[in-house]
Design an enzyme around this catalytic site. Structure first.
Site, mmCIF file in Angstrom:
data_model
loop_
_atom_site.group_PDB
_atom_site.id
_atom_site.type_symbol
_atom_site.label_atom_id
_atom_site.label_comp_id
_atom_site.label_asym_id
_atom_site.label_seq_id
_atom_site.Cartn_x
_atom_site.Cartn_y
_atom_site.Cartn_z
ATOM 1 N N HIS A 32 -18.430 1.333 7.723
ATOM 2 C CA HIS A 32 -16.980 1.288 7.946
ATOM 3 C C HIS A 32 -16.615 2.587 8.660
ATOM 4 O O HIS A 32 -16.632 3.666 8.057
ATOM 5 C CB HIS A 32 -16.227 1.157 6.614
ATOM 6 C CG HIS A 32 -14.742 1.153 6.783
ATOM 7 N ND1 HIS A 32 -13.942 0.093 6.397
ATOM 8 C CD2 HIS A 32 -13.898 2.066 7.334
ATOM 9 C CE1 HIS A 32 -12.677 0.371 6.703
ATOM 10 N NE2 HIS A 32 -12.624 1.572 7.262
ATOM 11 N N ARG A 38 -11.314 7.971 20.427
ATOM 12 C CA ARG A 38 -11.079 7.680 21.851
ATOM 13 C C ARG A 38 -11.052 8.961 22.666
ATOM 14 O O ARG A 38 -11.649 9.052 23.740
ATOM 15 C CB ARG A 38 -9.746 6.926 22.045
ATOM 16 C CG ARG A 38 -9.869 5.456 21.776
ATOM 17 C CD ARG A 38 -8.518 4.829 21.659
ATOM 18 N NE ARG A 38 -7.878 5.284 20.412
ATOM 19 C CZ ARG A 38 -6.997 4.588 19.727
ATOM 20 N NH1 ARG A 38 -6.601 3.426 20.178
ATOM 21 N NH2 ARG A 38 -6.486 5.039 18.614
ATOM 22 N N GLY A 73 -11.825 0.998 12.909
ATOM 23 C CA GLY A 73 -11.363 1.175 14.297
ATOM 24 C C GLY A 73 -12.473 1.549 15.258
ATOM 25 O O GLY A 73 -12.543 1.027 16.379
ATOM 26 N N VAL A 74 -13.367 2.439 14.851
ATOM 27 C CA VAL A 74 -14.465 2.859 15.732
ATOM 28 C C VAL A 74 -15.530 1.761 15.808
ATOM 29 O O VAL A 74 -15.972 1.379 16.898
ATOM 30 C CB VAL A 74 -15.094 4.181 15.229
ATOM 31 C CG1 VAL A 74 -16.299 4.568 16.072
ATOM 32 C CG2 VAL A 74 -14.057 5.299 15.228
ATOM 33 N N ASN A 121 -10.786 6.229 10.520
ATOM 34 C CA ASN A 121 -10.515 7.660 10.350
ATOM 35 C C ASN A 121 -11.383 8.202 9.227
ATOM 36 O O ASN A 121 -12.018 9.231 9.358
ATOM 37 C CB ASN A 121 -9.038 7.889 10.052
ATOM 38 C CG ASN A 121 -8.227 7.951 11.314
ATOM 39 O OD1 ASN A 121 -8.618 8.617 12.275
ATOM 40 N ND2 ASN A 121 -7.122 7.232 11.342
ATOM 41 N N ARG A 173 -2.625 -2.223 -3.417
ATOM 42 C CA ARG A 173 -3.826 -1.423 -3.199
ATOM 43 C C ARG A 173 -3.739 -0.191 -4.097
ATOM 44 O O ARG A 173 -2.773 0.570 -4.015
ATOM 45 C CB ARG A 173 -3.908 -0.996 -1.736
ATOM 46 C CG ARG A 173 -5.064 -0.056 -1.506
ATOM 47 C CD ARG A 173 -5.259 0.226 -0.032
ATOM 48 N NE ARG A 173 -6.505 0.936 0.152
ATOM 49 C CZ ARG A 173 -6.603 2.169 0.637
ATOM 50 N NH1 ARG A 173 -5.532 2.827 1.026
ATOM 51 N NH2 ARG A 173 -7.765 2.742 0.750
ATOM 52 N N GLU A 212 -8.167 -5.563 5.024
ATOM 53 C CA GLU A 212 -8.049 -5.237 3.599
ATOM 54 C C GLU A 212 -6.894 -5.975 2.940
ATOM 55 O O GLU A 212 -6.973 -6.353 1.770
ATOM 56 C CB GLU A 212 -7.907 -3.711 3.434
ATOM 57 C CG GLU A 212 -9.225 -2.990 3.716
ATOM 58 C CD GLU A 212 -9.081 -1.504 3.948
ATOM 59 O OE1 GLU A 212 -8.770 -1.113 5.101
ATOM 60 O OE2 GLU A 212 -9.278 -0.727 3.009
ATOM 61 N N ASN A 223 0.881 -1.171 0.000
ATOM 62 C CA ASN A 223 0.000 0.000 0.000
ATOM 63 C C ASN A 223 0.916 1.217 0.000
ATOM 64 O O ASN A 223 1.530 1.554 1.006
ATOM 65 C CB ASN A 223 -0.875 -0.041 1.263
ATOM 66 C CG ASN A 223 -1.856 1.109 1.326
ATOM 67 O OD1 ASN A 223 -1.825 2.016 0.488
ATOM 68 N ND2 ASN A 223 -2.707 1.086 2.323
ATOM 69 N N HIS A 271 -13.474 2.500 0.105
ATOM 70 C CA HIS A 271 -13.551 1.443 1.138
ATOM 71 C C HIS A 271 -14.079 0.129 0.546
ATOM 72 O O HIS A 271 -14.514 -0.753 1.287
ATOM 73 C CB HIS A 271 -14.485 1.843 2.300
ATOM 74 C CG HIS A 271 -13.880 2.824 3.265
ATOM 75 N ND1 HIS A 271 -14.655 3.595 4.100
ATOM 76 C CD2 HIS A 271 -12.599 3.131 3.543
ATOM 77 C CE1 HIS A 271 -13.869 4.352 4.856
ATOM 78 N NE2 HIS A 271 -12.615 4.088 4.524
ATOM 79 N N ARG A 324 -12.663 14.856 8.251
ATOM 80 C CA ARG A 324 -13.419 15.270 7.055
ATOM 81 C C ARG A 324 -14.867 15.545 7.438
ATOM 82 O O ARG A 324 -15.455 14.834 8.243
ATOM 83 C CB ARG A 324 -13.408 14.171 5.989
ATOM 84 C CG ARG A 324 -12.038 13.889 5.425
ATOM 85 C CD ARG A 324 -12.119 12.848 4.306
ATOM 86 N NE ARG A 324 -10.896 12.063 4.300
ATOM 87 C CZ ARG A 324 -10.847 10.750 4.135
ATOM 88 N NH1 ARG A 324 -11.952 10.047 3.946
ATOM 89 N NH2 ARG A 324 -9.699 10.129 4.156
HETATM 90 P P1 ADP Z 1 -7.950 4.092 9.354
HETATM 91 O O1 ADP Z 1 -9.199 4.588 8.695
HETATM 92 O O2 ADP Z 1 -6.840 5.088 9.354
HETATM 93 O O3 ADP Z 1 -7.538 2.689 8.942
HETATM 94 P P2 ADP Z 1 -8.874 2.859 11.811
HETATM 95 O O4 ADP Z 1 -9.846 1.959 11.128
HETATM 96 O O5 ADP Z 1 -7.732 2.255 12.535
HETATM 97 O O6 ADP Z 1 -8.334 4.016 10.897
HETATM 98 O O7 ADP Z 1 -9.745 3.724 12.859
HETATM 99 C C1 ADP Z 1 -9.183 4.746 13.607
HETATM 100 C C2 ADP Z 1 -10.232 5.252 14.567
HETATM 101 O O8 ADP Z 1 -10.632 4.184 15.431
HETATM 102 C C3 ADP Z 1 -9.751 6.381 15.480
HETATM 103 O O9 ADP Z 1 -10.732 7.397 15.551
HETATM 104 C C4 ADP Z 1 -9.619 5.691 16.828
HETATM 105 O O10 ADP Z 1 -9.876 6.577 17.880
HETATM 106 C C5 ADP Z 1 -10.712 4.672 16.749
HETATM 107 N N1 ADP Z 1 -10.501 3.619 17.759
HETATM 108 C C6 ADP Z 1 -9.548 2.667 17.780
HETATM 109 N N2 ADP Z 1 -9.645 1.953 18.932
HETATM 110 C C7 ADP Z 1 -10.680 2.472 19.643
HETATM 111 C C8 ADP Z 1 -11.289 2.184 20.898
HETATM 112 N N3 ADP Z 1 -10.845 1.184 21.676
HETATM 113 N N4 ADP Z 1 -12.327 2.956 21.296
HETATM 114 C C9 ADP Z 1 -12.766 3.963 20.523
HETATM 115 N N5 ADP Z 1 -12.258 4.277 19.328
HETATM 116 C C10 ADP Z 1 -11.222 3.542 18.886
#
Ligand code: ADP
Length: 408
Positions: free
Chosen positions: A206, A282, A328-329, A209, A90, A385, A9, A178, A239
């Site tokens: 999804h 977080r 992540g969220v 970030n 990617r 991914e 990537n 995505h 964004r």
């Molecule tokens: P990207 O889109 O860069 O791949 P991720 O899918 O890793 O990002 O998601 C990042 C987001 O996930 C950030 O906002 C982070 O705060 C959130 N996140 C990761 N772990 C937790 C958690 N345990 N609780 C709340 N939010 C989280």
């Protein structure tokens, strides 16, 4: 049968790599080369649970691949011994030309360059990475997997913007992003539901970030929230997502911002960051729990937008088997999961408070956090991914081998 693939990537100043077994998603090693082209770069190589980091200047993408190869040679695994099947790339934007993964050749690299106006930050870097990797791994097949490809099934009503013909002729339409993630989690969710793909309707959220919502009907994307670029749709880390297009002209006139600056602020200074001063969920959740009114509002706006899309896509699908949470969220934030889907029980969508805490998904398989007997399942599926890219690359090569006379 094991089928290791090197997945790359490439960003404008970084290279992420991972050796993943397409058969089961096992990661043999992974790494990151950062600050390519700057005075000091950094290589981080992870293998067998250890991280090996070194600070070295990395002149360009060719040097980044050489640095990654050095890390493999020093810390393992031995790439020659691993028996790589392919290199999977990617690529962010495939425009309307690529609805499937594609074997990389000179024409494909040229096409990725030609699509650069649609993804000026990503496609040129992807193309440079493709070229450098082809030189470094000249004996292996290279496969490009496009983030937009999964959404090429969008019907015209869902991908057409109501703008003048000249704009549409210039490529202005919804592409969606995505896609690799949505393809992966949709398959895992369908398997968890025990349903036939053709007969399954999903809304995939999804939430990373970047954040997007996609309606998937019978394994095909039929509506998605990201548009010409990944700026449209849900509220994201930095964004804005959806807004009235007239806002652009308004802030140009009232705040004397030029068009590039408006776009920069919509991409980098908006979303959670714009509302709460923090792009990391977080931090926003912690601040809201501590009584910070800005963070509380940011969470409200974030969740309100998600609910609006769930309602809209439920109407488009005409029925729903599951809401699928990932990123992540979606995978980790119990508070956001519960809050975003709150008040939707009348649509059959409900998060069970106990299961939200106790159920844990695994790689490629889903955790169900809805109550027993709920009309719509709420599933959490960790996205992967790189595994999806590796799987698509191997599937393409297997199909090509099967199609050749004498192929198996
Ligand atoms: P990207 O889109 O860069 O791949 P991720 O899918 O890793 O990002 O998601 C990042 C987001 O996930 C950030 O906002 C982070 O705060 C959130 N996140 C990761 N772990 C937790 C958690 N345990 N609780 C709340 N939010 C989280």
């Amino acid at each position: 049968m094991s089928a290791p693939v090197l997945v790359l990537n490439t960003g404008s100043s970084s290279l992420k790599y991972r050796v993943v077994d397409a058969a089961d998603g096992t990661v043999l090693a992974s790494g990151l080369v950062e600050r390519i082209g700057e005075a000091t770069g950094r290589v981080e190589h992870r293998v067998d649970g250890s991280t090996h980091a070194v600070d070295v200047p990395v002149a360009d993408h060719e040097a980044a691949i050489a640095a990654a190869l050095d890390a493999f040679a020093t810390h393992g695994p031995d790439l020659a011994g691993v028996g790589l099947r392919a290199v999977g790339h990617r690529v962010v934007h495939g425009g309307t030309r690529f609805a499937e993964p594609v074997l990389v050749d000179d024409d494909l690299v040229a096409a990725v360059h030609e699509l650069a106006p649609l993804a000026p930050l990503h496609n040129p870097a992807n193309a440079v990475g493709l070229e450098a990797a082809r030189r470094a791994f000249a004996d292996l097949p290279h496969v490009a997997v496009f983030d937009t490809a999964f959404h090429q099934t969008l019907p015209p009503a869902a991908h057409t913007y109501a703008v003048p013909a000249a704009w549409r002729e210039a490529g202005v339409r919804r592409y969606g992003f995505h896609g690799t993630s949505v393809a992966f989690v949709s398959r895992a969710a369908t398997a968890a539901l025990g349903r036939a793909v053709d007969d399954t309707r999903l809304i995939v959220l999804h939430l990373g970030n970047g954040a997007s919502a996609t309606a998937v009907d019978g394994g095909r994307s039929v509506a998605t929230s990201m548009g010409l670029t990944p700026l449209e749709g849900l509220v994201m880390g930095s964004r804005s997502g959806d807004l009235d297009p007239a806002v652009l002209g308004h802030v140009r006139r009232e705040l004397s911002l030029d068009a590039d600056e408006v776009e920069r602020q919509l991409n980098a200074a908006s979303g959670l960051r714009g509302l709460a001063g923090d792009n990391d969920m977080r931090g926003v959740v912690a601040a809201a729990e501590a009584g910070d009114a800005d963070a509380e509002l940011a969470l409200d706006v974030y969740c309100h937008r998600i609910r609006s899309y769930v309602g809209a896509y439920l109407a488009q699908l005409g029925g729903l088997d599951a809401v699928v949470l990932t990123g992540g969220v979606g995978e980790n934030s119990l508070a956001v999961r519960a809050r975003a889907l709150d008040g939707l029980a009348h649509l059959g969508i409900e998060v069970d408070a106990h299961r939200n805490v106790t159920e844990r998904p695994g790689p490629g398989w889903a955790a169900r956090i809805s109550p027993d007997g709920a009309p719509v399942a709420v599933l959490v599926v960790p996205t992967d991914e790189e595994w999806e890219i590796a799987s698509q690359a191997v599937a393409l090569l297997d199909a090509a081998a099967g199609a050749r006379p004498g192929g198996s």
